[in-house]
Design an enzyme around this catalytic site. Structure first.
Site, PDB file in Angstrom:
ATOM      1  N   CYS A   1       0.802  -1.229   0.000  1.00 56.87           N
ATOM      2  CA  CYS A   1       0.000   0.000   0.000  1.00 56.87           C
ATOM      3  C   CYS A   1       0.830   1.273   0.000  1.00 56.87           C
ATOM      4  O   CYS A   1       0.276   2.371   0.029  1.00 56.87           O
ATOM      5  CB  CYS A   1      -0.958  -0.011   1.190  1.00 56.87           C
ATOM      6  SG  CYS A   1      -2.089  -1.429   1.146  1.00 56.87           S
TER       7      CYS A   1
ATOM      8  N   HIS B   1      -2.166   8.044   6.571  1.00 58.26           N
ATOM      9  CA  HIS B   1      -2.408   6.759   5.908  1.00 58.26           C
ATOM     10  C   HIS B   1      -3.676   6.114   6.442  1.00 58.26           C
ATOM     11  O   HIS B   1      -4.344   5.390   5.701  1.00 58.26           O
ATOM     12  CB  HIS B   1      -1.212   5.822   6.142  1.00 58.26           C
ATOM     13  CG  HIS B   1      -1.419   4.448   5.588  1.00 58.26           C
ATOM     14  ND1 HIS B   1      -1.414   4.182   4.234  1.00 58.26           N
ATOM     15  CD2 HIS B   1      -1.647   3.248   6.204  1.00 58.26           C
ATOM     16  CE1 HIS B   1      -1.615   2.893   4.027  1.00 58.26           C
ATOM     17  NE2 HIS B   1      -1.770   2.305   5.209  1.00 58.26           N
TER      18      HIS B   1
ATOM     19  N   LYS C   1      -9.076   8.554   3.198  1.00 56.95           N
ATOM     20  CA  LYS C   1      -9.650   7.207   3.079  1.00 56.95           C
ATOM     21  C   LYS C   1     -11.027   7.128   3.724  1.00 56.95           C
ATOM     22  O   LYS C   1     -11.773   6.172   3.474  1.00 56.95           O
ATOM     23  CB  LYS C   1      -8.714   6.169   3.696  1.00 56.95           C
ATOM     24  CG  LYS C   1      -7.420   5.961   2.912  1.00 56.95           C
ATOM     25  CD  LYS C   1      -6.585   4.841   3.536  1.00 56.95           C
ATOM     26  CE  LYS C   1      -5.272   4.640   2.808  1.00 56.95           C
ATOM     27  NZ  LYS C   1      -4.289   5.709   3.085  1.00 56.95           N
TER      28      LYS C   1
ATOM     29  N   HIS D   1      -9.801   2.378   1.142  1.00 58.17           N
ATOM     30  CA  HIS D   1      -8.359   2.168   0.963  1.00 58.17           C
ATOM     31  C   HIS D   1      -8.067   1.809  -0.489  1.00 58.17           C
ATOM     32  O   HIS D   1      -8.387   0.713  -0.944  1.00 58.17           O
ATOM     33  CB  HIS D   1      -7.865   1.072   1.905  1.00 58.17           C
ATOM     34  CG  HIS D   1      -6.377   0.959   1.948  1.00 58.17           C
ATOM     35  ND1 HIS D   1      -5.535   1.814   1.258  1.00 58.17           N
ATOM     36  CD2 HIS D   1      -5.565   0.087   2.607  1.00 58.17           C
ATOM     37  CE1 HIS D   1      -4.287   1.465   1.482  1.00 58.17           C
ATOM     38  NE2 HIS D   1      -4.273   0.429   2.300  1.00 58.17           N
TER      39      HIS D   1
ATOM     40  N   PHE E   1       1.804   3.533   4.270  1.00 54.61           N
ATOM     41  CA  PHE E   1       2.445   2.390   4.906  1.00 54.61           C
ATOM     42  C   PHE E   1       1.827   1.105   4.352  1.00 54.61           C
ATOM     43  O   PHE E   1       0.659   1.086   3.962  1.00 54.61           O
ATOM     44  CB  PHE E   1       2.257   2.440   6.429  1.00 54.61           C
ATOM     45  CG  PHE E   1       2.543   3.791   7.034  1.00 54.61           C
ATOM     46  CD1 PHE E   1       3.714   4.467   6.730  1.00 54.61           C
ATOM     47  CD2 PHE E   1       1.641   4.392   7.896  1.00 54.61           C
ATOM     48  CE1 PHE E   1       3.986   5.716   7.278  1.00 54.61           C
ATOM     49  CE2 PHE E   1       1.893   5.634   8.460  1.00 54.61           C
ATOM     50  CZ  PHE E   1       3.073   6.303   8.149  1.00 54.61           C
TER      51      PHE E   1
ATOM     52  N   PHE F   1       1.875  -3.602   4.002  1.00 52.45           N
ATOM     53  CA  PHE F   1       2.263  -4.921   4.470  1.00 52.45           C
ATOM     54  C   PHE F   1       3.742  -5.161   4.178  1.00 52.45           C
ATOM     55  O   PHE F   1       4.294  -4.671   3.193  1.00 52.45           O
ATOM     56  CB  PHE F   1       1.442  -6.002   3.768  1.00 52.45           C
ATOM     57  CG  PHE F   1       0.081  -6.242   4.367  1.00 52.45           C
ATOM     58  CD1 PHE F   1      -0.285  -5.704   5.585  1.00 52.45           C
ATOM     59  CD2 PHE F   1      -0.837  -7.040   3.698  1.00 52.45           C
ATOM     60  CE1 PHE F   1      -1.531  -5.943   6.136  1.00 52.45           C
ATOM     61  CE2 PHE F   1      -2.089  -7.287   4.235  1.00 52.45           C
ATOM     62  CZ  PHE F   1      -2.442  -6.740   5.457  1.00 52.45           C
TER      63      PHE F   1
END
Length: 408
Positions: free
Chosen positions: A163, A300, A330, A335, A392, A394
Site C-alpha cells: 500500500c 495513511h 480514506k 483504501h 504504509f 504490508f
C-alpha cells in the site's frame, strides 16, 4: 546534482470522481464513494463494501489491440495519465521529441490471472486465453502499456511495495530528477477494484462489516472503526525538473521537496510507530523543514483498529501541540491500496491549490490515541503551504512525501 522537482500535471480516476474538478468537490464536501457490490455476496465475501469506480469507455480513444492489452488497473491509469499530461501541456509531439520516464506503483493483477485460469479449466485450450492476457497479467502491466501507448522512452519500471507502492513511485521519480538523470517522469499508482483481487483480504477479516451504512463504514481514527473498505482506480502525476518546466512555460502546481522511507523489520502484517515516525522524519529532513512548518498531514489511516492506533502514536510523537491539521481521505475513498500513495498526494495537491483541508468524515468518538491528534473532522478553509502525506504497507514498508507551494 541537486535539482528541484515540481509537479506540472495531475490526474485521477477514483470512486470520488474521474476528473479533478469532481474530485475537488467531493473532497471539499466530504462525499463518500463507498457502496455495495452485490456480486461479492454471491461470490462468498463476508463484506460486499467497496469503492464504486466507473469503468472507462476506451473505444474511440485506443485501438482494439491497445485495449486488449490493458488490465483493469491499466485502464484507470491510462485515463489518469491522459489527464495529467493534458494539464501539464504535454502532447504527442512533445513526447515524440523528448525522453519521458514512467514509474508506477502496482502490486497485483489478479483478474487477468484468474480469468485465464478459468478459460483453461473449462476449455483446455491455451489459444483461447487471448494474446493480450500476458500483458494484462504481468505485474508491470501499467508501465508497459503506458510506455507503449504514449511512446515513453525514459526510465520504465513498476514499484511493488504493497500500500506504499504509489508513494514510493513518486519518491523514486523525485530522486531520479533531483539527481539530473531525467527531466520528466510520469509517476503514479493503480489498483484493480474487481472482487478477485480482494478475496484474500476478505478472508483475513480485513474489511468493515458496516454494510447498512456504506458511506459511514470507513472511519479512520474513530473508536468504533471495524476495518477498511477496499477501493481503487489510478492516479498520475507529471514530475518535472524545475528549470525544464520553466523553460517550456508550464504551470507549476507545487514542489516535491521531501521523501522518506523505512522498513519495520517486524511481523509481515504488523505496523510500527517507530517505522512510521522514521519515514516522516526522513521526509522532513530531506525537505529541510521542522514539524512546526507542516500545515496539513494526509494520514495513511485505513480504518483498521491497530493500523490507525500505531499511526496515531507516531503522529502524536512528532506533531503533538503543533498546528498541522490531520485527516485521512480514506474516510471518503476507502483504501485505494497500491494507488493510495499517489492518489492521496493528488488529493493533497488539490487541497493546496484550492486552500482547504478535506475532512476526516465519520469521526464520532476518539479513542485514547486519536484524542491527542489535531483532527480535521469538518472542511477547513485555509492556505496550505506545506503538506506531508503518509503511506504504509504490508511487509513493513513505509513512505512519506512532502510538498510545498513553490514560493515557499
Amino acid at each position: 546534482m541537486n535539482k528541484r522537482v515540481v509537479v506540472t500535471g495531475i490526474g485521477a480516476w477514483a470512486c470520488i470522481g474521474t476528473d479533478i474538478d469532481t474530485i475537488k468537490c467531493s473532497l471539499y464536501e466530504g462525499k463518500s464513494g463507498i457502496g455495495i457490490d452485490k456480486a461479492r455476496i454471491a461470490y462468498g465475501f463476508r463484506s460486499p463494501l467497496t469503492g464504486i469506480v466507473e469503468k472507462p469507455q476506451l473505444k474511440g480513444l485506443l485501438d482494439r489491440r491497445q485495449r486488449a492489452c490493458l488490465s483493469e488497473e491499466a485502464e484507470y491509469a491510462y485515463m489518469a495519465a491522459r489527464e495529467a499530461f493534458r494539464m501539464a501541456g504535454v502532447d504527442s509531439s512533445y513526447l515524440a521529441g523528448n525522453e519521458v520516464g514512467c514509474i508506477f506503483g502496482n502490486d497485483s493483477t489478479a483478474e487477468a490471472v484468474i480469468k485465464g485460469y478459468q478459460i483453461m479449466a473449462e476449455k483446455h485450450d491455451s489459444e483461447l486465453v487471448g494474446s493480450g492476457s500476458i500483458f494484462q497479467s504481468m505485474n508491470s502491466t501499467v508501465n508497459m502499456n503506458l510506455c507503449s501507448i504514449f511512446g515513453l522512452r525514459g526510465i520504465n519500471f513498476t514499484v511493488s511495495a504493497a500500500c506504499a507502492s504509489g508513494s514510493h513511485s513518486i519518491g523514486l521519480g523525485y530522486m531520479l530528477i533531483k539527481q539530473g538523470l531525467q527531466d520528466m517522469i510520469l509517476c503514479g499508482g493503480a489498483q484493480e477494484v474487481n472482487m478477485y483481487g480482494m478475496s484474500s483480504f476478505d478472508a483475513i477479516r480485513t474489511f468493515s462489516m458496516r454494510t447498512d451504512e456504506p458511506d459511514k463504514a470507513s472511519r479512520p481514527f474513530d473508536r468504533d472503526r471495524d476495518g477498511l473498505i477496499p477501493s481503487g482506480g489510478a492516479a498520475a502525476l507529471v514530475l518535472e525538473e524545475y528549470e525544464h518546466a520553466r523553460a517550456r512555460g508550464a504551470e507549476i502546481l507545487c514542489e516535491v521537496c521531501g521523501y522518506g522511507f523505512s522498513s519495520n523489520g517486524g511481523g509481515i502484517s504488523q505496523p510500527s510507530d517507530e517505522g512510521s515516525a522514521l519515514a516522516m522524519m526522513r521526509a522532513m529532513k530531506d525537505a529541510a523543514i521542522e514539524a512546526d512548518d507542516v500545515d496539513y498531514i494526509n494520514a495513511h489511516a485505513t480504518s483498521t483498529p491497530r493500523g490507525d492506533m500505531v499511526e496515531a502514536m507516531a503522529l502524536s510523537r512528532l506533531f503533538d501541540k503543533k498546528h498541522a491539521w490531520i485527516s485521512s481521505t480514506k474516510s471518503m475513498t476507502g483504501h485505494e491500496c497500491w494507488m493510495a500513495g499517489a492518489s492521496e498526494l493528488v488529493y493533497s495537491i488539490v487541497m493546496m491549490q484550492n486552500n482547504f483541508v478535506a475532512p476526516n468524515i465519520n469521526f464520532m468518538n476518539p479513542d485514547e490515541y486519536s484524542e491527542k491528534l489535531h483532527l480535521a473532522t469538518k472542511t477547513i478553509d485555509m492556505e496550505l503551504d506545506v503538506i506531508l502525506s503518509n503511506s504504509f504497507g504490508f511487509g513493513g514498508t513505509n513512505s512519506a512525501l512532502v510538498i510545498k507551494k513553490l514560493n515557499k
